[in-house]
Write an enzyme that holds these catalytic residues in place. Structure first.
Site, PDB file in Angstrom:
ATOM      1  N   ALA A  70      27.434 -39.683  28.206  1.00  0.00           N
ATOM      2  CA  ALA A  70      26.129 -39.881  27.584  1.00  0.00           C
ATOM      3  C   ALA A  70      25.804 -38.616  26.798  1.00  0.00           C
ATOM      4  O   ALA A  70      26.284 -37.531  27.130  1.00  0.00           O
ATOM      5  CB  ALA A  70      25.079 -40.129  28.658  1.00  0.00           C
ATOM      6  N   GLU A 118      32.516 -44.726  32.179  1.00  0.00           N
ATOM      7  CA  GLU A 118      31.784 -45.943  32.557  1.00  0.00           C
ATOM      8  C   GLU A 118      31.903 -47.021  31.472  1.00  0.00           C
ATOM      9  O   GLU A 118      32.030 -48.209  31.778  1.00  0.00           O
ATOM     10  CB  GLU A 118      30.324 -45.590  32.842  1.00  0.00           C
ATOM     11  N   GLU A 138      28.882 -36.008  36.389  1.00  0.00           N
ATOM     12  CA  GLU A 138      27.410 -35.978  36.379  1.00  0.00           C
ATOM     13  C   GLU A 138      26.800 -35.016  37.384  1.00  0.00           C
ATOM     14  O   GLU A 138      25.796 -34.363  37.091  1.00  0.00           O
ATOM     15  CB  GLU A 138      26.842 -37.389  36.620  1.00  0.00           C
TER      16      GLU A 138
HETATM   17  C1  HXC Z   1      26.412 -34.174  23.851  1.00  0.00           C
HETATM   18  C2  HXC Z   1      28.497 -33.226  23.716  1.00  0.00           C
HETATM   19  C3  HXC Z   1      28.916 -33.887  24.889  1.00  0.00           C
HETATM   20  C4  HXC Z   1      27.970 -34.753  25.533  1.00  0.00           C
HETATM   21  C5  HXC Z   1      30.550 -32.700  24.194  1.00  0.00           C
HETATM   22  N1  HXC Z   1      29.552 -32.495  23.324  1.00  0.00           N
HETATM   23  N2  HXC Z   1      30.200 -33.538  25.149  1.00  0.00           N
HETATM   24  N3  HXC Z   1      27.266 -33.371  23.212  1.00  0.00           N
HETATM   25  N4  HXC Z   1      26.739 -34.849  24.978  1.00  0.00           N
HETATM   26  N5  HXC Z   1      28.263 -35.451  26.624  1.00  0.00           N
HETATM   27  C6  HXC Z   1      29.552 -31.635  22.125  1.00  0.00           C
HETATM   28  C7  HXC Z   1      29.486 -30.166  22.513  1.00  0.00           C
HETATM   29  O1  HXC Z   1      28.142 -29.796  22.748  1.00  0.00           O
HETATM   30  C8  HXC Z   1      30.052 -29.523  21.272  1.00  0.00           C
HETATM   31  O2  HXC Z   1      29.069 -29.504  20.266  1.00  0.00           O
HETATM   32  C9  HXC Z   1      31.124 -30.513  20.839  1.00  0.00           C
HETATM   33  O3  HXC Z   1      30.793 -31.742  21.450  1.00  0.00           O
HETATM   34  C10 HXC Z   1      32.509 -30.112  21.330  1.00  0.00           C
HETATM   35  O4  HXC Z   1      32.458 -29.889  22.722  1.00  0.00           O
HETATM   36  P1  HXC Z   1      32.933 -28.509  23.402  1.00  0.00           P
HETATM   37  O5  HXC Z   1      32.277 -28.427  24.724  1.00  0.00           O
HETATM   38  O6  HXC Z   1      32.769 -27.366  22.468  1.00  0.00           O
HETATM   39  O7  HXC Z   1      34.515 -28.793  23.563  1.00  0.00           O
HETATM   40  P2  HXC Z   1      35.482 -28.267  24.722  1.00  0.00           P
HETATM   41  O8  HXC Z   1      35.194 -26.839  25.041  1.00  0.00           O
HETATM   42  O9  HXC Z   1      36.851 -28.665  24.294  1.00  0.00           O
HETATM   43  O10 HXC Z   1      35.076 -29.121  26.028  1.00  0.00           O
HETATM   44  C11 HXC Z   1      35.214 -30.536  26.024  1.00  0.00           C
HETATM   45  C12 HXC Z   1      34.489 -31.113  27.238  1.00  0.00           C
HETATM   46  C13 HXC Z   1      33.022 -30.601  27.248  1.00  0.00           C
HETATM   47  C14 HXC Z   1      35.176 -30.695  28.533  1.00  0.00           C
HETATM   48  C15 HXC Z   1      34.544 -32.634  27.112  1.00  0.00           C
HETATM   49  O11 HXC Z   1      32.443 -30.851  25.964  1.00  0.00           O
HETATM   50  C16 HXC Z   1      32.156 -31.252  28.268  1.00  0.00           C
HETATM   51  O12 HXC Z   1      32.216 -30.914  29.447  1.00  0.00           O
HETATM   52  N6  HXC Z   1      31.302 -32.170  27.831  1.00  0.00           N
HETATM   53  C17 HXC Z   1      30.322 -32.807  28.707  1.00  0.00           C
HETATM   54  C18 HXC Z   1      30.970 -33.816  29.595  1.00  0.00           C
HETATM   55  C19 HXC Z   1      29.973 -34.422  30.543  1.00  0.00           C
HETATM   56  O13 HXC Z   1      29.342 -33.712  31.346  1.00  0.00           O
HETATM   57  N7  HXC Z   1      29.771 -35.735  30.435  1.00  0.00           N
HETATM   58  C20 HXC Z   1      28.833 -36.428  31.306  1.00  0.00           C
HETATM   59  C21 HXC Z   1      27.504 -36.512  30.604  1.00  0.00           C
HETATM   60  S1  HXC Z   1      26.287 -37.225  31.648  1.00  0.00           S
HETATM   61  P3  HXC Z   1      28.793 -28.196  19.350  1.00  0.00           P
HETATM   62  O14 HXC Z   1      27.613 -28.599  18.519  1.00  0.00           O
HETATM   63  O15 HXC Z   1      28.547 -27.074  20.292  1.00  0.00           O
HETATM   64  O16 HXC Z   1      30.068 -28.054  18.572  1.00  0.00           O
HETATM   65  C22 HXC Z   1      26.587 -38.873  31.612  1.00  0.00           C
HETATM   66  C23 HXC Z   1      25.608 -39.692  32.410  1.00  0.00           C
HETATM   67  C24 HXC Z   1      25.725 -41.180  32.154  1.00  0.00           C
HETATM   68  O17 HXC Z   1      27.456 -39.363  30.977  1.00  0.00           O
HETATM   69  C25 HXC Z   1      24.490 -41.914  32.592  1.00  0.00           C
HETATM   70  C26 HXC Z   1      23.254 -41.603  31.792  1.00  0.00           C
HETATM   71  C27 HXC Z   1      22.114 -42.513  32.023  1.00  0.00           C
END
Ligand code: HXC
Length: 265
Positions: A70, A118, A138
């Site tokens: 998300a 998901e 999460e």
């Molecule tokens: C918004 C995101 C994002 C996300 C990555 N980006 N994931 N933006 N939401 N979920 C953006 C980063 O901010 C960054 O933007 C760009 O994408 C590249 O990501 P980096 O982190 O710089 O890349 P890297 O270092 O290679 O790491 C990749 C990664 C990491 C491991 C996937 O991005 C990460 O951990 N992302 C979050 C994963 C996560 O926690 N997902 C769960 C979300 S909660 P900029 O602008 O800085 O370049 C969820 C809940 C569902 O899904 C239910 C909700 C109701």
């Protein structure tokens, strides 16, 4: 001059195969509310085509991620009630995919995390490249899965591994995901991945569209229900198959030792 943002989701068509491309590579295809609404809209649009679409591939643009979850930015300022609405929107997308009458294959090449995993779990099958990683991170954000992870991950991999993945937030690679039954097939690269998914859809398309749709309906409805309920759902689907021309054609073709000519009704 105002410029409208390009849609974060596009549909590509190749014969009976439709591909839904999530195209937000700068944010690793993170699912903002706009993206979620566009994905649901794409499935509604494709469903209106009936048996012209025999299978859908869902894929992420950019080569680094299927979907990294998300959109964390759009979650950051929500009230609890708005958080629930965000989760419901994700569940509506999953429902649109599960209601879609043909198989949907998530083609994962890169990260499938949180809402991304998901989304993949709502599809009928997950195919993945060796470069893929799966996880429900999460809890690292103080959240829990909200788009069906607590529901569908245990069904896919069993409750113990699902609990381990959800409690730790750790990522597994494609090989472990395949061993766990999460990934149905693993490919060396993106080209082979997409070719594999297209070949599966072509194989499915040889069969009666009505029967495939009935099988999907029963599989989706029966998931997680008690044996007696699931069995009744199967009987109802089996009965419905007898109402199709395709069933009578398929059985007649077998008995007459010829190839069937399915009409899709
Ligand atoms: C918004 C995101 C994002 C996300 C990555 N980006 N994931 N933006 N939401 N979920 C953006 C980063 O901010 C960054 O933007 C760009 O994408 C590249 O990501 P980096 O982190 O710089 O890349 P890297 O270092 O290679 O790491 C990749 C990664 C990491 C491991 C996937 O991005 C990460 O951990 N992302 C979050 C994963 C996560 O926690 N997902 C769960 C979300 S909660 P900029 O602008 O800085 O370049 C969820 C809940 C569902 O899904 C239910 C909700 C109701």
């Amino acid at each position: 001059v105002t410029r409208t943002d390009p849609s974060p989701v596009r549909i590509e068509r190749d014969g009976v195969v439709a591909t839904v491309v999530i195209d937000r590579p700068k944010a690793l295809n993170a699912l903002s509310p706009d993206v979620l609404r566009a994905v649901a809209g794409a499935f509604d649009q494709l469903a209106a085509e009936g048996d012209a679409v025999r299978g859908v591939i869902v894929v992420g643009e950019g080569g680094r991620a299927f979907v990294a979850g998300a959109d964390i930015r759009s979650l950051s300022e929500l009230t609890p009630e708005e958080g629930a609405e965000a989760a419901r929107l994700g569940h509506r997308v999953a429902a649109a995919i599960e209601a879609f009458p043909a198989p949907v294959i998530a083609c994962v090449d890169g990260f499938a995390l949180g809402g991304g995993l998901e989304l993949a779990l709502a599809c009928d099958l997950i195919y993945a490249t060796d470069a893929s990683a799966f996880g429900q991170p999460e809890v690292r954000l103080g959240l829990i899965p909200g788009f069906g992870g607590t529901v569908r991950l245990p069904r896919a991999v069993g409750l113990p591994l699902a609990k381990e993945l959800i409690y730790t937030g750790r990522r597994i690679d494609a090989a472990e995901a395949e061993r766990a039954g999460l990934v149905a097939r693993r490919f060396a690269d993106r080209e082979a991945l997409l070719a594999g998914a297209r070949a599966t859809i072509a194989e499915v398309a040889e069969n009666a569209w009505t029967a495939v749709a009935l099988a999907k309906r029963v599989l989706v409805q029966a998931a997680g229900t008690p044996t007696a309920t699931a069995s009744e759902l199967e009987v109802a689907g089996f009965e419905d198959a007898f109402r199709t021309e395709d069933m009578h054609e398929g059985v007649a073709a077998f008995l007459e030792k010829r190839d069937p000519r399915f009409a899709g009704r």
